[in-house]
Design a protein around this motif. Structure first.
Motif, PDB file in Angstrom:
ATOM      1  N   GLU A  95     -11.572  -4.015   3.165  1.00 39.91           N
ATOM      2  CA  GLU A  95     -12.394  -3.589   1.931  1.00 39.91           C
ATOM      3  C   GLU A  95     -13.715  -3.555   2.187  1.00 39.91           C
ATOM      4  OE1 GLU A  95      -9.185  -4.562  -1.782  1.00 39.91           O
ATOM      5  OE2 GLU A  95     -10.816  -5.596  -1.514  1.00 39.91           O
ATOM      6  N   ARG A  96     -14.473  -2.864   1.267  1.00 37.83           N
ATOM      7  CA  ARG A  96     -15.826  -2.977   1.348  1.00 37.83           C
ATOM      8  C   ARG A  96     -16.558  -4.003   0.473  1.00 37.83           C
ATOM      9  NH1 ARG A  96     -16.467   1.881   0.293  1.00 37.83           N
ATOM     10  NH2 ARG A  96     -16.578   2.868   2.174  1.00 37.83           N
ATOM     11  N   ARG A  97     -17.547  -4.791   0.818  1.00 42.19           N
ATOM     12  CA  ARG A  97     -18.125  -5.775   0.333  1.00 42.19           C
ATOM     13  C   ARG A  97     -19.562  -5.282   0.212  1.00 42.19           C
ATOM     14  NH1 ARG A  97     -13.568  -6.896  -0.410  1.00 42.19           N
ATOM     15  NH2 ARG A  97     -12.526  -9.056  -0.441  1.00 42.19           N
ATOM     16  N   TYR A 115       0.561  -1.299  -0.036  1.00 44.84           N
ATOM     17  CA  TYR A 115       0.059  -0.097   0.059  1.00 44.84           C
ATOM     18  C   TYR A 115       0.897   1.216   0.023  1.00 44.84           C
ATOM     19  CZ  TYR A 115      -3.204  -3.703   1.295  1.00 44.84           C
ATOM     20  OH  TYR A 115      -3.802  -4.842   1.266  1.00 44.84           O
ATOM     21  N   PRO A 119     -11.757   2.571  -1.507  1.00 44.33           N
ATOM     22  CA  PRO A 119     -11.811   1.504  -1.746  1.00 44.33           C
ATOM     23  C   PRO A 119     -11.326   0.571  -0.334  1.00 44.33           C
ATOM     24  CG  PRO A 119     -10.108   2.012  -2.886  1.00 44.33           C
ATOM     25  CD  PRO A 119     -10.768   3.001  -2.515  1.00 44.33           C
ATOM     26  N   ARG A 120     -10.310   1.074   0.508  1.00 44.86           N
ATOM     27  CA  ARG A 120      -9.859   0.434   1.512  1.00 44.86           C
ATOM     28  C   ARG A 120      -9.668   1.183   2.619  1.00 44.86           C
ATOM     29  NH1 ARG A 120      -6.788  -0.411  -3.149  1.00 44.86           N
ATOM     30  NH2 ARG A 120      -7.067  -2.473  -3.898  1.00 44.86           N
ATOM     31  N   VAL A 160     -17.793  -5.266   5.619  1.00 43.06           N
ATOM     32  CA  VAL A 160     -16.298  -5.118   5.264  1.00 43.06           C
ATOM     33  C   VAL A 160     -15.620  -6.396   5.563  1.00 43.06           C
ATOM     34  CG1 VAL A 160     -16.418  -2.553   5.946  1.00 43.06           C
ATOM     35  CG2 VAL A 160     -15.613  -4.177   7.431  1.00 43.06           C
ATOM     36  N   SER A 172     -11.442  -8.225   5.803  1.00 43.52           N
ATOM     37  CA  SER A 172     -10.075  -7.957   5.833  1.00 43.52           C
ATOM     38  C   SER A 172      -9.561  -8.507   4.566  1.00 43.52           C
ATOM     39  CB  SER A 172      -9.480  -8.757   7.099  1.00 43.52           C
ATOM     40  OG  SER A 172      -8.240  -8.253   7.108  1.00 43.52           O
ATOM     41  N   VAL A 173      -8.602  -7.847   4.032  1.00 44.11           N
ATOM     42  CA  VAL A 173      -8.056  -8.219   2.874  1.00 44.11           C
ATOM     43  C   VAL A 173      -6.271  -8.594   3.225  1.00 44.11           C
ATOM     44  CG1 VAL A 173      -9.401  -7.448   1.154  1.00 44.11           C
ATOM     45  CG2 VAL A 173      -7.749  -5.971   1.908  1.00 44.11           C
TER      46      VAL A 173
END
Length: 302
Positions: free
Chosen positions: A281-283, A61, A265-266, A291, A293-294
């Motif tokens: 991230e949003r789902r 990131y 996005p994050r 949300v 975790s990615v």
């Protein structure tokens, strides 16, 4: 004693590689797990962002953030590497160099500012058929690299010095990731008809991180690491799940009640104790959005 984890800002000196800096950091911190968010050529100085331990996961990131450089471009000489580490392959006639007015320089700089399609230097680290371009160039192979879309948001001339058979421009450049300052020097010189190459380069900023806050390489063992949570909050919006939400995120569950806490996005999810849970991230969309975790930080190292 737990292994070190966090982000380390280093001011790289000239004459050593970024890998050399990583090796010194590994020795100073007594850990092998150290990575970086973008290299600097041996000639260049300035900011390297290192990730230590599990915090190396944050480098994903950081590496794509915009950057600031100060540099010196030498007009009137062309090298085979587009910088001072190469051999001079062409010199401009004194009459051609004398014909380069301040107005022509300003126009050339303006043409290289904004969104541009830039052909990287032939000695860059870009891979061509699985091999680094610089390795092919050293072997004498013809290297043709495709233009890449980059953004140069600032390209200002700070000083202008005339020398014997050359003209040096001190510049400052704000640019998107993937921009080659060597290529800017090459292209400016070509546009002016006299050739050009880079003779000095210093990276002063990566995203929110500034070289003024970086440690010299001989002080790495005494330099406190920035925590993963502080580094993540510097580059991403921060949201603060409660203890139950933080535990669910760590276990890979989708969590409600946080999607409206950030735009984009994050975001960095920071637990009530101030440690970094991970990147979320949003789902989905609307009131039912969740949300997930990615990227998780190990709890024992958070």
């Amino acid at each position: 004693m737990s292994d070190p984890t966090g982000i380390l800002l280093v001011d790289k000196p000239g004459g050593i590689t970024s890998h050399d800096v990583v090796a010194r950091a590994r020795k100073a911190l007594d850990t092998r797990k150290i990575g970086h968010a973008g290299t600097l050529d041996p000639m260049a100085t300035g900011l390297l962002v290192l990730g230590v331990g599990p915090a190396t996961r944050l480098l994903t990131y950081i590496v794509g953030l915009d950057k600031t450089y100060t540099a010196t471009i030498r007009l009137g000489q062309t090298t085979d590497s587009d910088d001072a580490d190469g051999q001079i392959i062409a010199r401009a006639a004194s009459s051609a160099l004398a014909a380069v007015t301040d107005e022509r320089i300003a126009a050339g700089v303006a043409a290289l500012t904004g969104p541009i399609a830039q052909v990287p230097s032939r000695v860059s680290a870009i891979k061509v058929d699985g091999r680094r371009a610089y390795a092919l160039a050293r072997e004498g192979a013809e290297v043709e690299l495709k233009p890449r879309d980059v953004v140069v948001s600032r390209f200002d001339v700070l000083a202008d010095r005339r020398g014997d058979g050359c003209r040096d421009l001190d510049v400052v450049v704000d640019c998107s990731t993937g921009t080659y300052i060597r290529a800017l020097a090459r292209d400016l010189g070509a546009a002016l008809g006299v050739g050009g190459h880079l003779v000095a380069l210093r990276r002063t900023r990566i995203g929110p991180f500034d070289v003024a806050d970086a440690a010299p390489v001989d002080a790495l063992a005494e330099t406190p690491l920035r925590t993963a949570s502080a580094a993540a909050a510097a580059v991403l919006p921060a949201v603060r799940p409660d203890a139950e939400q933080a535990a669910d995120l760590r276990h890979g569950k989708r969590v409600s009640g946080l999607a409206d806490a950030f735009t984009g996005p994050r975001a960095a999810a920071i637990a009530p104790d101030g440690t970094l849970v991970g990147v979320i991230e949003r789902r989905g969309t609307g009131p039912a959005a969740l949300v997930k975790s990615v990227m998780n930080m190990p709890e024992e190292h958070a």
